[in-house]
Design an enzyme around this catalytic site. Sequence first.
Site, PDB file in Angstrom:
ATOM      1  CD  GLU A  83      27.424  10.306 -77.825  1.00 41.80           C
ATOM      2  OE1 GLU A  83      28.511   9.704 -77.713  1.00 41.80           O
ATOM      3  OE2 GLU A  83      27.280  11.505 -77.512  1.00 41.80           O
TER       4      GLU A  83
ATOM      5  CG  HIS B  55      32.146   9.458 -79.881  1.00 39.45           C
ATOM      6  ND1 HIS B  55      33.396  10.005 -80.044  1.00 39.45           N
ATOM      7  CD2 HIS B  55      31.338  10.502 -79.543  1.00 39.45           C
ATOM      8  CE1 HIS B  55      33.347  11.320 -79.807  1.00 39.45           C
ATOM      9  NE2 HIS B  55      32.104  11.647 -79.511  1.00 39.45           N
TER      10      HIS B  55
END
Lengths: 494, 494
Positions: free
Chosen positions: B262, B265
Amino acid sequence: MSAFEKLVKHAKKIDNFQHLGAICGWDMAAMMPSGGSQARAEAMAELNVHIHHLNTKPELTDLFAEAEAENLSEQQKWELRELKRSWQNANVLPADLVEAASLANAKCEHAWRSQRPDNDWQGFEKNFREVVKLSREEAQIRAEATGQTPYDAMLGLYEPGTSSASLDTLFDDVKTWLPKLVDDVLEKQKSESLVIPQGNFSTTSQKALGLDVMKLLQFNFDNGRLDQSVHPFCGGVPTDVRITTRYDESDFAQSLMGIVHETGHARYEQGLPKSLAGTPAGTARSMGIHESQSLFFEMQVGRSAPFIARLADLAGKHFAEHDAAIFDKDNFQKLYTRVKKDYIRVDADELTYPAHVILRYEIERDLINGVIEHTDIPELWDQKMQAYLGLTTKGNYKNGCMQDIHWTDGAFGYFPSYTLGAMYAAQYMAVMKQTVDVESVIASGDLSPIFQWLEQNIWSKGSLLSTDDLITQATGETLNAAFFKEHLTNRYLG
Amino acid sequence: MSAFEKLVKHAKKIDNFQHLGAICGWDMAAMMPSGGSQARAEAMAELNVHIHHLNTKPELTDLFAEAEAENLSEQQKWELRELKRSWQNANVLPADLVEAASLANAKCEHAWRSQRPDNDWQGFEKNFREVVKLSREEAQIRAEATGQTPYDAMLGLYEPGTSSASLDTLFDDVKTWLPKLVDDVLEKQKSESLVIPQGNFSTTSQKALGLDVMKLLQFNFDNGRLDQSVHPFCGGVPTDVRITTRYDESDFAQSLMGIVHETGHARYEQGLPKSLAGTPAGTARSMGIHESQSLFFEMQVGRSAPFIARLADLAGKHFAEHDAAIFDKDNFQKLYTRVKKDYIRVDADELTYPAHVILRYEIERDLINGVIEHTDIPELWDQKMQAYLGLTTKGNYKNGCMQDIHWTDGAFGYFPSYTLGAMYAAQYMAVMKQTVDVESVIASGDLSPIFQWLEQNIWSKGSLLSTDDLITQATGETLNAAFFKEHLTNRYLG
C-alpha cells in the site's frame, strides 16, 4: 408530491451534503495530517458554496407559500415552521455580505492565532474592526427581517425565542448573588487540603478510562466514537456522533470530565427523533439546550456525590500504580469542585463560569447594538472583571478580551448559551428528583431512569416545540434561575 | 477565461466533491461504527448523483468543441485529451442504465456476502445474470462510442490504450512457461524447512513496525496516515493519502508486506504532479501503472535480499520476545517466497498469481464479448484451474468463481491490471539497475535513488503520456514480459 413534501425532500438533500461536511470537518480536527489542509479547505469551501446554493434556490419561495396553504397536521405545521426558519436564516443575507464576512472572519481568526500569544491588541484590532462592521450589517439585516433589535436577531440564530430583555433580567439577578457566593465559597475552601494528581497518566489508560465512563453514561458505540483533537468537540451526525477529547499525560482530571461533558452532547444527538432525521425539526432545539445536556452530564450527574465516587473508583483501577489518596472519593469531590477566580473562561469552574459569560454578553450586546465601539472593549473587560471576579486585565489582552475564538468568527450571540444551559440543567435535576431517586440510581450504576427522563422530555422532542414550551412541558415552568442558585449554594456551601 | 480554462476549473470543482467522497469513503472502511452506515450510504449516493450531474452538464459539449479549436500548448492538448476521456467515460451511458446497473450491482454484491460462505451458486446466479446483462449493455455502448470490441471498451476504463489482442499475446506466452516454472519451484522448495511465525504479535507492535517500514520507504506522513480496515486499501487524496492494513495477531507477515504494498500505491499518489492537481491529467495513468508501483515496492524492493534482511532485523526488534529463528534473514526470505498452488487469488504468492489473473481474464473477455454465458463460468473455472494450477473447483464455488468481489460489481476488465503491474515492475527494476546500484542502495537504508527514479519516470508524469509512451520513455521499450519471466526465474530458481 405536496409542496410540504418537496420541502422536506429538499431539506434531506441539504442534510446529506451537511453529513459529508460534518465527517470531513471531524476528520480535519481529529485525523488529517498537516499537509492535507489546503486541499481540504478548498473542498469544504466548494461544499459550502453548494449548500448555500441549495438553501437559496429561487423556487423555494413559492414552495413555502404553497406549503403554508396546504392542509397540514399540527406536527407538520411545526416542521414547516422550522424548515422556514432555517431557510430564512440562510436567505436573508445578500451573497456579497456572506462572502465578505466569511473572508474577514477567516482573516481575523487566522491572525488571532499568533496575535493572541503576542498580546497584540493593536494588530488584532485592525482585523476585528472589519469583523464587527460586517457583523453589525448582518445583525441589522436580520433585525429588519425579524422585527427585533440587532443583537436579539443574532441571538436568535443560537437561541430562537430568547431576547436580551429576558437575559438582562436573568443575569442581573445572578449578579446580585454570585460575587458574594464566590467569596463565601473561597473562604470555605481556603482551609481544605487535597491531593493533586501529578505524574504520568498514559494516554492509553486515560482513553480506556474514558471509554468506561462513556459506557456508564450509555453512549451508544454503534452510533459514535471517541477520538482526540486539540479542541474537544462533539461532531458527526446523529447516527454517527464523533466526540473528541485532549489528553494531558500529567493530569487526567480535565480530560475525564471533558468526556462526560461531550457524552452529554452526544447522547442528545443520538436521542433525536429518528422519524424527523435530516430535517430542521429533527435537530437540536438550540445551543442552550444542547449545552443543557452536556452540563447536565458534567455538572448535575458528573459532579454528584455518587457519580464522583464511581469515577474515583474507576480511575483508581485504571491508575493502580499511582497514589491511592488521589482516588479517595472525598479528594475527588474536592478536585472537581475547587473554585478559583481566574482569567480564562474555558478553564473556569462551575461557580465562576457565569461571571465570564455575563461579562461577554453585556459587551457583545452593546457592541452589536452600536452602544459601544470595539475599541471600548479592553477597558470594559477590565472594569467588569474587576467588578465580577476582582481581577484586572489592564494591558493583558491575551488573557482578557482576546482569549476566545467566537468573536473573531463573528459569532456574536453565542456566549449566553453556556449559562442558559447550566441553568436549564439545574432546573431539570430539581424536577427530575421529584420522580426519580437520582442518587440511588447513580449509585446503582444503572443510570437508565435518568436517561429515560431526558430522552422523553428533551431528546425525542427535537425542534418540535419552542424552547419555552419544551422547558414548560418538561419542568412545569419556563426557565427559573432560582434552581441554579439553589444548586450552586447547596453544592458549594451545603 | 478560455474554454480550456473553464474545463479545468470545472474538473477541479468535480475533484473537490470527489475529495469529500474519498475521505468519507475511507472513513466508512476505517472509522465508521456500524450504525452510521445507512445515513452515510444515503449521503454518498447524493454526492454521486451530484458528481454525475456535474460530469454531464450540457454546456460541456460546446466547451470541448471550443477548447479543441483553441491555440493550446502541447501539454494543454494532453490535458484536454484526458479531460475529454474522463468526460466521455462518464457521459456515454444513458442515466437509466447507470441507475439500473448501480442497483443490480449493489443487490448482487450484498447477497454475495452471504451466498459465498454458503457456496450458493444457484442463488448468486440469479442476481449475477442481471449484472452480466447490464454490463454487456454498458460494454456495447462503450464499444460503439470507441470503435472497440465490447470487452476492450471495458478494459479501456482501467487500462486505456491496452487491447485484448495484446493481452492475449502476453498471457499466451506466460502460459507456455509458468506451469512448468511453478512445478520446478515447488520441487525445489519441497526440501526447504522454515520457521513459521506463531503466537501473539500484538496489534500495537505490528503497527509500530509498519510505521518504521513506511519511514524506510519514505512515506510522507505530512500527507498521509496508516489505519486499519477489514480490506486493506489506499484511499484519500494525493495531499492526504490514507492507507490501511488488517492485523492478524497470530502472524505479522501478511500485514507487514501489505503495508509495503500500500505504501507503493501511496507514494505514487503523493508523487503525482502538483501543478495538475484536481484535473484528470494529474491523476494516476492507469490501474496497471498503479499496481506497478505497489508491486514494485512489494515484489521488486520488498522481497529483495537486502530489504528482506532489513525487514527481518526491524521485525526482530519489535518482537524481541519471540523466537529469534523467525527473524533470521534466510528464514524471512523463505517465508516471503514460499510458493503454493492454491484456490484463492488474494492469498496467492507472486509466482502463481498470474495464473489466477489469466484465468479470470479469459473468462471475463469471452463473457462480455458474448462468446460464453455466465452459466458456463463454473465449468470453465474448473477446467482452467486444472490446466494452470492442477486444482479442481468442481462444486467448490466459494473458493472458485465466487471468491472475488469484482464481477459482482460489474468491474469487468479490471483483473489484467494486477499482472500488467507485476510485469511493468519487473521491467522498471531491470532498467533501473543499469543506472542505480539497487542492492547497495537498499542495504544502505537510504532508498532515495530508487524513489528518485520512480518519481522522475512515473509519478511526476501523471497522465500526461499514454501508457506505452510512459513505459518507453522510462525503460526504452514498451511492455516486455521477458523481464518478468527472468525476474521470476532468477528469484525462484536462481
